[in-house]
Design a protein around this motif. Structure first.
Motif, PDB file in Angstrom:
ATOM      1  N   SER A 166       0.827  -1.212   0.000  1.00 42.85           N
ATOM      2  CA  SER A 166       0.000   0.000   0.000  1.00 42.85           C
ATOM      3  C   SER A 166       0.859   1.259   0.000  1.00 42.85           C
ATOM      4  CB  SER A 166      -0.922   0.009   1.232  1.00 42.85           C
ATOM      5  OG  SER A 166      -1.721  -1.137   1.269  1.00 42.85           O
ATOM      6  N   VAL A 167       1.961   1.204   0.719  1.00 42.56           N
ATOM      7  CA  VAL A 167       2.857   2.361   0.813  1.00 42.56           C
ATOM      8  C   VAL A 167       3.431   2.703  -0.560  1.00 42.56           C
ATOM      9  CG1 VAL A 167       5.027   3.186   1.789  1.00 42.56           C
ATOM     10  CG2 VAL A 167       3.416   1.935   3.235  1.00 42.56           C
ATOM     11  N   GLU A 168       3.843   1.674  -1.294  1.00 40.59           N
ATOM     12  CA  GLU A 168       4.387   1.896  -2.636  1.00 40.59           C
ATOM     13  C   GLU A 168       3.330   2.481  -3.573  1.00 40.59           C
ATOM     14  OE1 GLU A 168       6.143  -1.628  -4.163  1.00 40.59           O
ATOM     15  OE2 GLU A 168       7.273  -2.049  -2.335  1.00 40.59           O
ATOM     16  N   ASN A 169       2.106   1.998  -3.453  1.00 44.16           N
ATOM     17  CA  ASN A 169       1.036   2.475  -4.330  1.00 44.16           C
ATOM     18  C   ASN A 169       0.727   3.946  -4.117  1.00 44.16           C
ATOM     19  OD1 ASN A 169       0.728  -0.042  -5.514  1.00 44.16           O
ATOM     20  ND2 ASN A 169      -0.868  -0.685  -4.090  1.00 44.16           N
ATOM     21  N   ILE A 170       0.799   4.395  -2.862  1.00 47.98           N
ATOM     22  CA  ILE A 170       0.533   5.806  -2.576  1.00 47.98           C
ATOM     23  C   ILE A 170       1.533   6.683  -3.318  1.00 47.98           C
ATOM     24  CG2 ILE A 170       0.827   7.552  -0.760  1.00 47.98           C
ATOM     25  CD1 ILE A 170      -1.939   6.417  -0.810  1.00 47.98           C
ATOM     26  N   GLY A 171       2.757   6.225  -3.449  1.00 49.49           N
ATOM     27  CA  GLY A 171       3.778   6.979  -4.173  1.00 49.49           C
ATOM     28  C   GLY A 171       3.404   7.204  -5.625  1.00 49.49           C
ATOM     29  N   LYS A 172       2.580   6.318  -6.177  1.00 47.45           N
ATOM     30  CA  LYS A 172       2.150   6.443  -7.566  1.00 47.45           C
ATOM     31  C   LYS A 172       0.942   7.377  -7.710  1.00 47.45           C
ATOM     32  CE  LYS A 172       3.552   1.652  -8.371  1.00 47.45           C
ATOM     33  NZ  LYS A 172       3.068   0.279  -8.711  1.00 47.45           N
ATOM     34  N   PHE A 173       0.022   7.312  -6.752  1.00 48.28           N
ATOM     35  CA  PHE A 173      -1.227   8.061  -6.867  1.00 48.28           C
ATOM     36  C   PHE A 173      -1.177   9.423  -6.167  1.00 48.28           C
ATOM     37  CE2 PHE A 173      -2.459   3.754  -7.786  1.00 48.28           C
ATOM     38  CZ  PHE A 173      -3.437   3.881  -8.755  1.00 48.28           C
ATOM     39  N   ALA A 174      -0.358   9.549  -5.154  1.00 51.91           N
ATOM     40  CA  ALA A 174      -0.229  10.821  -4.434  1.00 51.91           C
ATOM     41  C   ALA A 174       1.241  11.037  -4.080  1.00 51.91           C
ATOM     42  CB  ALA A 174      -1.096  10.818  -3.178  1.00 51.91           C
ATOM     43  N   PRO A 175       2.089  11.282  -5.077  1.00 47.57           N
ATOM     44  CA  PRO A 175       3.544  11.377  -4.864  1.00 47.57           C
ATOM     45  C   PRO A 175       3.983  12.514  -3.950  1.00 47.57           C
ATOM     46  CG  PRO A 175       2.948  12.079  -7.080  1.00 47.57           C
ATOM     47  CD  PRO A 175       1.735  11.448  -6.498  1.00 47.57           C
TER      48      PRO A 175
END
Length: 278
Positions: A166-175
């Motif tokens: 989930s942490v990695e995904n946030i970097g993609k959607f809300a950098p």
């Protein structure tokens, strides 16, 4: 609650000791071990499960037992594989400890809200998906944050759990958002309540469990990723993985899966469990 935190603290220490004591020199022997045959001989399957995640696996401090959707499904799969007298043993794991415990042979399989990803598939073998989740965010009621993109504003803090994707995904959607990682979901939610973050992110099923227990918090914006959960086994355990897949098909066909799904998700506000039935 104090009992729960005492348990989790003691469990974390004991888990680290267990990993350390069993990690040295064990990989060669484990690679030759046939888990399915060993489990049939002992009439037991040892599962790594969550103990801090409502709906999926949560420790009941009154009974001392872990309860949830994954627990009931693991029991059903155990009986399908070993027979009606087959025994399911549960070892609480976190996102950080589940892989080491599996590699060291302390558990036979992981069923702990673990998303099937290409990176993880390099380290373990997955069954097919048994639950199709999607990442979402949880906020306090009345929050101006309505979706994941609102977190992309400067200064927003997102809470997550170490070891989850989930942490990695946030970097993609809300950098632009700053991510604060905690060791487990209980700590992450406590941080949200204390104002250390603007939102908590993980899979929607887990977040709905938090909202059921804490009506002042809501899941907003819908899912922005697909997170299929799979059962993880060690590399080289093809027979065990295939038997687990066969057992999954059996409990889906005879209606057991849908009964367990209904038991845990039918009364969750905002979640249409019928769309998840198989």
């Amino acid at each position: 609650m104090k009992k729960f935190w005492c348990f989790m603290g003691l469990f974390s220490v004991l888990t680290l000791m267990l990993i350390t004591l069993t990690s040295c020199g064990s990989s060669t022997a484990l690679s030759k071990r046939d888990v399915l045959q060993a489990d049939k001989k002992s009439n037991t399957i040892t599962w790594g499960v969550k103990a801090d995640t409502k709906l999926f696996g949560l420790m009941n401090v009154k009974t001392g037992k872990v309860e949830g959707f994954e627990i009931d499904l693991a029991k059903a799969l155990t009986k399908e594989i070993l027979g009606k007298n087959g025994k399911a043993v549960f070892v609480p794991v976190t996102s950080q400890t589940r892989m080491p415990l599996l590699r060291n042979g302390n558990i036979d399989a992981i069923m702990a809200t673990m998303t099937i990803t290409p990176q993880r598939a390099k380290q373990v073998d997955f069954t097919r998906s048994y639950f199709d989740a999607g990442q979402a965010i949880l906020v306090k009621k009345g929050s101006p944050i309505k979706n994941v993109y609102d977190l992309n504003k400067s200064g927003k803090v997102v809470l997550g759990v170490t070891g989850s994707n989930s942490v990695e995904n946030i970097g993609k959607f809300a950098p632009k958002a700053r991510v604060l990682q905690l060791s487990d979901y209980a700590q992450a939610f406590t941080a949200l309540k204390s104002g250390q973050g603007d939102a908590l992110t993980t899979d929607n099923g887990i977040l709905y469990g938090m909202s059921v227990e804490n009506p002042g918090y809501v899941v907003v914006g819908g899912s922005f990723t697909k997170e299929p959960y799979g059962i993880a086994v060690n590399k080289g355990q093809k027979n065990f993985r295939n038997r687990l897949n066969k057992a999954l098909t059996a409990v889906e066909k005879d209606g057991t899966y849908n009964k367990i799904l209904k038991k845990w998700f039918s009364n969750v506000p905002g979640l249409n469990y019928k769309e998840m039935m198989r």
